[in-house]
Design a protein around this motif. Structure first.
Motif, PDB file in Angstrom:
ATOM      1  N   GLY A  40       8.492   1.804   0.405  1.00  0.00           N
ATOM      2  CA  GLY A  40       8.963   0.898  -0.644  1.00  0.00           C
ATOM      3  C   GLY A  40       7.903   0.713  -1.724  1.00  0.00           C
ATOM      4  O   GLY A  40       8.213   0.689  -2.917  1.00  0.00           O
ATOM      5  N   ALA A  41       6.642   0.576  -1.299  1.00  0.00           N
ATOM      6  CA  ALA A  41       5.550   0.426  -2.269  1.00  0.00           C
ATOM      7  C   ALA A  41       5.389   1.696  -3.083  1.00  0.00           C
ATOM      8  O   ALA A  41       5.147   1.647  -4.289  1.00  0.00           O
ATOM      9  CB  ALA A  41       4.248   0.092  -1.546  1.00  0.00           C
ATOM     10  N   ARG A  42       5.558   2.834  -2.443  1.00  0.00           N
ATOM     11  CA  ARG A  42       5.447   4.111  -3.160  1.00  0.00           C
ATOM     12  C   ARG A  42       6.563   4.235  -4.196  1.00  0.00           C
ATOM     13  O   ARG A  42       6.343   4.673  -5.321  1.00  0.00           O
ATOM     14  CB  ARG A  42       5.500   5.276  -2.168  1.00  0.00           C
ATOM     15  N   ARG A  43       7.794   3.829  -3.822  1.00  0.00           N
ATOM     16  CA  ARG A  43       8.912   3.869  -4.768  1.00  0.00           C
ATOM     17  C   ARG A  43       8.658   2.938  -5.948  1.00  0.00           C
ATOM     18  O   ARG A  43       8.921   3.284  -7.090  1.00  0.00           O
ATOM     19  CB  ARG A  43      10.222   3.506  -4.069  1.00  0.00           C
ATOM     20  N   ARG A  44       8.134   1.737  -5.665  1.00  0.00           N
ATOM     21  CA  ARG A  44       7.815   0.797  -6.749  1.00  0.00           C
ATOM     22  C   ARG A  44       6.748   1.377  -7.668  1.00  0.00           C
ATOM     23  O   ARG A  44       6.846   1.273  -8.889  1.00  0.00           O
ATOM     24  CB  ARG A  44       7.341  -0.541  -6.182  1.00  0.00           C
ATOM     25  N   ASP A  56       0.855  -1.195   0.000  1.00  0.00           N
ATOM     26  CA  ASP A  56       0.000   0.000   0.000  1.00  0.00           C
ATOM     27  C   ASP A  56       0.886   1.238   0.000  1.00  0.00           C
ATOM     28  O   ASP A  56       1.601   1.486   0.969  1.00  0.00           O
ATOM     29  CB  ASP A  56      -0.899  -0.009   1.238  1.00  0.00           C
ATOM     30  N   PRO A  57       0.859   2.032  -1.087  1.00  0.00           N
ATOM     31  CA  PRO A  57       1.726   3.210  -1.168  1.00  0.00           C
ATOM     32  C   PRO A  57       1.505   4.221  -0.038  1.00  0.00           C
ATOM     33  O   PRO A  57       2.404   4.958   0.313  1.00  0.00           O
ATOM     34  CB  PRO A  57       1.370   3.837  -2.518  1.00  0.00           C
ATOM     35  N   ALA A  58       0.314   4.227   0.525  1.00  0.00           N
ATOM     36  CA  ALA A  58       0.044   5.156   1.621  1.00  0.00           C
ATOM     37  C   ALA A  58       0.725   4.723   2.915  1.00  0.00           C
ATOM     38  O   ALA A  58       0.949   5.545   3.808  1.00  0.00           O
ATOM     39  CB  ALA A  58      -1.463   5.276   1.852  1.00  0.00           C
ATOM     40  N   LEU A  59       1.072   3.446   3.014  1.00  0.00           N
ATOM     41  CA  LEU A  59       1.649   2.928   4.252  1.00  0.00           C
ATOM     42  C   LEU A  59       3.098   2.493   4.133  1.00  0.00           C
ATOM     43  O   LEU A  59       3.766   2.302   5.134  1.00  0.00           O
ATOM     44  CB  LEU A  59       0.820   1.726   4.737  1.00  0.00           C
TER      45      LEU A  59
END
Length: 112
Positions: free
Chosen positions: A78-82, A72-75
């Motif tokens: 690493g997910a936001r970077r991906r 979850d990009p909000a949490l």
């Protein structure tokens, strides 16, 4: 005459330890609370709400296969970077496609 009031043992000094023990056990084992809410009118289902609550430690959740917060990009940074890397890659492919359409056809001039 006054007497010192004493709290029952459940609320005394050992209450903090008992609460910590209970919390540790719940987080270690995990607990699931589930329920459904259905709203019907004349045997026609209008709305169904499914509620699921899981209380567990992160380690226990991962052990159960629950790791949605990692994607979850909000949490998760690493997910936001991906997510940003994937978007960047899509945009670069789109730019390459657009440039290949707008490239000169061999006569030295760009086509419109």
């Amino acid at each position: 005459m006054t007497t010192a009031s004493k709290l029952p043992d459940a609320f005394g000094d050992s209450a903090g330890a008992n609460l910590a023990d209970i919390l540790e056990r719940v987080l270690d084992k995990g607990i699931v609370i589930a329920g459904d809410i259905r709203i019907n009118l004349l045997d026609i289902e209008l709305l169904t709400i499914k509620l699921r609550l899981i209380v567990a430690s992160v380690d226990k959740a991962k052990e159960m296969g629950i790791d949605w917060w990692e994607d979850d990009p909000a949490l998760s940074s690493g997910a936001r970077r991906r997510e940003l890397a994937e978007e960047n890659e899509r945009l670069q492919r789109r730019i390459t496609e657009l440039e290949s359409v707008a490239r000169p056809s061999g006569d030295g001039r760009e086509s419109a």
